[in-house]
Scaffold this active site. Structure first.
Site, PDB file in Angstrom:
ATOM      1  N   ASP B  22      65.086  73.956  -6.396  1.00 16.46           N
ATOM      2  CA  ASP B  22      66.078  72.977  -5.953  1.00 16.46           C
ATOM      3  C   ASP B  22      65.850  72.637  -4.486  1.00 16.46           C
ATOM      4  O   ASP B  22      65.724  73.539  -3.660  1.00 16.46           O
ATOM      5  CB  ASP B  22      67.502  73.562  -6.051  1.00 16.46           C
ATOM      6  CG  ASP B  22      68.064  73.473  -7.458  1.00 16.46           C
ATOM      7  OD1 ASP B  22      67.341  73.016  -8.362  1.00 16.46           O
ATOM      8  OD2 ASP B  22      69.239  73.867  -7.641  1.00 16.46           O
ATOM      9  N   LYS B  79      68.975  65.570 -11.479  1.00 15.50           N
ATOM     10  CA  LYS B  79      70.022  65.869 -12.454  1.00 15.50           C
ATOM     11  C   LYS B  79      70.914  64.669 -12.733  1.00 15.50           C
ATOM     12  O   LYS B  79      71.218  63.891 -11.832  1.00 15.50           O
ATOM     13  CB  LYS B  79      70.915  67.002 -11.923  1.00 15.50           C
ATOM     14  CG  LYS B  79      70.229  68.345 -11.829  1.00 15.50           C
ATOM     15  CD  LYS B  79      71.219  69.384 -11.306  1.00 15.50           C
ATOM     16  CE  LYS B  79      70.545  70.691 -10.944  1.00 15.50           C
ATOM     17  NZ  LYS B  79      70.069  71.445 -12.106  1.00 15.50           N
ATOM     18  N   GLY B 151      74.365  78.742  -8.900  1.00 11.39           N
ATOM     19  CA  GLY B 151      75.073  78.852  -7.632  1.00 11.39           C
ATOM     20  C   GLY B 151      75.744  80.187  -7.398  1.00 11.39           C
ATOM     21  O   GLY B 151      76.520  80.333  -6.466  1.00 11.39           O
ATOM     22  N   ARG B 163      68.201  86.634 -23.588  1.00 14.30           N
ATOM     23  CA  ARG B 163      68.155  87.685 -24.609  1.00 14.30           C
ATOM     24  C   ARG B 163      68.699  87.166 -25.937  1.00 14.30           C
ATOM     25  O   ARG B 163      68.147  87.448 -27.002  1.00 14.30           O
ATOM     26  CB  ARG B 163      68.979  88.894 -24.164  1.00 14.30           C
ATOM     27  CG  ARG B 163      68.227  89.842 -23.270  1.00 14.30           C
ATOM     28  CD  ARG B 163      68.926  91.202 -23.273  1.00 14.30           C
ATOM     29  NE  ARG B 163      68.236  92.171 -22.447  1.00 14.30           N
ATOM     30  CZ  ARG B 163      67.326  93.026 -22.909  1.00 14.30           C
ATOM     31  NH1 ARG B 163      66.990  93.022 -24.198  1.00 14.30           N
ATOM     32  NH2 ARG B 163      66.745  93.882 -22.101  1.00 14.30           N
ATOM     33  N   GLY B 212      71.109  81.607 -11.312  1.00 16.15           N
ATOM     34  CA  GLY B 212      71.434  82.901 -10.710  1.00 16.15           C
ATOM     35  C   GLY B 212      70.231  83.721 -10.284  1.00 16.15           C
ATOM     36  O   GLY B 212      70.366  84.861  -9.854  1.00 16.15           O
ATOM     37  N   GLY B 233      67.453  77.815  -7.883  1.00 21.34           N
ATOM     38  CA  GLY B 233      68.296  76.820  -7.230  1.00 21.34           C
ATOM     39  C   GLY B 233      68.701  77.290  -5.859  1.00 21.34           C
ATOM     40  O   GLY B 233      67.914  77.279  -4.909  1.00 21.34           O
ATOM     41  N   SER B 234      69.931  77.780  -5.768  1.00 21.55           N
ATOM     42  CA  SER B 234      70.500  78.167  -4.486  1.00 21.55           C
ATOM     43  C   SER B 234      69.785  79.355  -3.867  1.00 21.55           C
ATOM     44  O   SER B 234      69.837  79.547  -2.651  1.00 21.55           O
ATOM     45  CB  SER B 234      71.978  78.501  -4.683  1.00 21.55           C
ATOM     46  OG  SER B 234      72.574  77.542  -5.533  1.00 21.55           O
TER      47      SER B 234
END
Lengths: 195, 290
Positions: B22, B79, B151, B163, B212, B233-234
């Site tokens: 990101d 996005k 995030g 999983r 995450g 991302g973050s």
């Protein structure tokens, strides 16, 4: 016959699958320890050349692979792999192994909307399917390299001694003739070495 | 299957074994490319900031996306809100390489996803389980990622989703042919896709992990669980040393089976994003668009 497939990033699994369908064992090259003297040939797959070029250097794989290729090890490169072999690039500063006497144009067909597939003649093989994904093409070949395929006036496959490169992705089609062509080069060199 | 759909699945194949990052400016995009990202996701605010700011979050300004397209040579993704056909048409008009129909943005439609078969540009969509993944593929998605919980810097939900998808695929593989019709009903998806998974043991498109992932170890964990690449991302630009962390995550994805190298990659990375535990968050983005 043992073929090393560069497996830093990109579509290496597809090449391993094409090789396996031809009855040949491919091994993943992810780090320097994977580069062993018993390799008979190399495959440089499609993916992002910026990623592979960086990881080749940082994982200390660049020098040993370049030495092997310069020593005559047969190598088959597709798309990003072609960029890794090219001596010159005409729309970016970066070049990598600089072993093939060709000039490459990266992202020559533009963004993903420019990706396409077609059928065209490949010298010595016949008409084959060609899949181009955000592909480069070869804008010029020097005297040492030989043109193997042309699409819409652009060179898309070339050869120089035991080095073979295609701007398209034979590993994404079920047609195995380009891989077979490469394996014949590998077999030819192995026979030459034995003799 | 159209030729275009095949080409779009093929582009995802080229991204495999890579990290998609990101970025919210051309400068960040250049850092990501130099660190070894195989693609970047252009968005005005990274998920952690969207979460903090609240309010409605929408497709990014095309000027900002174009700036990133000019700055890098690797594929650029962006996005759109779930179900927002017009935002997707806009991104196609600026020749984006991949559209993420994403739960990170506020959904535009709580019933229907975009009919992605009407587009020439490819789509990636999130999924929490196999049924969701196969429904998105029916609608024309040419790449799947776990939803995870964007995030947060907490990998637990990406792990749970990966999983579950993998175990549901193994279950389908072990079924008798005559059990697959019922399985298609249970997963609320096309029989043909259920049959494909039964026969091949994998999705018909590339499957990445997302949501995450904050450390090289997180990325390696997702690869060990079966991901074919990761989105971060973050985790990168919310950390102390983005360039170093980004490069370490790229190498961790390539050499996820080498713990010694992972140990080296995990050293001296500076501060990781602070993160939020899943029990502490009010908004579960993964519950958007099923």
């Amino acid at each position: 016959m043992k073929i090393g497939v560069l497996a830093l990033q990109g579509a290496f699994a597809e090449h391993l699958s094409s090789l396996s369908r031809l009855g040949v064992t491919g091994v993943e090259l992810r780090q320097r320890a994977d580069i062993t003297p018993d390799l008979d040939g190399l495959v440089l797959p499609g993916g992002e050349s910026t990623v592979m070029g960086k990881l080749l250097r940082e994982l200390d794989m660049f020098a040993p692979l370049k030495t092997m290729i310069q020593g005559g090890m047969p190598v088959f490169s597709t798309c990003a792999g072609l960029i890794l072999l090219a001596a010159r690039a005409d729309n970016q500063e970066k070049t990598y192994f600089e072993v093939m006497d060709i000039t490459v144009r990266r992202n020559a067909y533009g963004r993903q909307l420019g990706s396409f597939s077609t059928q065209a003649e490949f010298a010595g093989i016949g008409v084959i399917p060609m899949i181009f994904i955000r592909a480069p093409y070869i804008s010029a070949v020097g005297p040492q390299a030989q043109i193997l395929a042309v699409v819409d006036g652009h060179i898309v496959a070339a050869r120089q001694d035991a080095m073979l490169c295609t701007a398209f992705h034979p590993e994404l089609s079920s047609d195995l003739r380009v891989h077979d062509y490469f394996l014949r080069t590998v077999a030819g060199r192995a026979a030459g070495n034995a003799a | 299957m159209s030729d275009r759909y095949e080409l779009n699945k093929n582009l995802a194949q080229m991204l495999k074994g890579g990290v998609i990052m990101d970025v919210s400016s051309p400068e960040q995009a250049k850092i990501a490319e130099a660190a070894g990202a195989c693609a970047v996701m252009a968005l005005e605010r990274i998920p952690a900031d969207i979460r903090a700011a609240g309010g409605v979050s929408r497709m990014s300004d095309p000027t900002m996306i174009r700036g990133i397209q000019k700055a890098v040579s690797i594929p650029v993704m962006a996005k759109v809100r779930i179900g927002h056909i017009a935002e997707a048409q806009i991104l196609q008009a600026i020749e984006i390489d991949y559209i993420d129909e994403s739960e990170v943005l506020s959904p535009a439609d709580d019933t229907y996803h975009i009919d992605k078969t009407c587009f020439d540009v490819p789509f990636v969509c999130g999924a929490k389980d196999l049924g969701e993944a196969l429904r998105r593929i029916s609608e024309g998605a040419s790449m799947i990622r776990t939803k995870g919980e964007p995030g947060t810097g907490d990998v637990i939900q990406a792990v749970r989703h990966m999983r579950l998808i993998m175990s549901e695929m193994r279950r389908l593989q072990s079924m008798r042919d005559d059990e697959l019709y019922q399985a298609a009903k249970e997963h609320r998806c096309d029989y043909d896709l259920v049959k494909y998974v039964h026969d091949n043991g994998k999705l018909p498109v590339v499957n990445f992990a997302a949501g995450g992932i904050a450390t090289p170890a997180d990325a390696a964990l997702m690869m060990l669980l079966g991901a074919e690449g990761v989105f971060v991302g973050s985790g990168i630009f919310k950390s102390g040393n983005p360039a170093k962390r980004a490069a370490a995550i790229v190498k961790a994805v390539t050499n996820y089976r080498d713990p010694k190298m992972l140990a080296e990659l995990s050293e001296d990375l500076g501060e990781a994003m602070v993160g939020i535990n899943e029990q502490e968050i009010a908004l579960l983005m993964a519950e958007r668009g099923k």
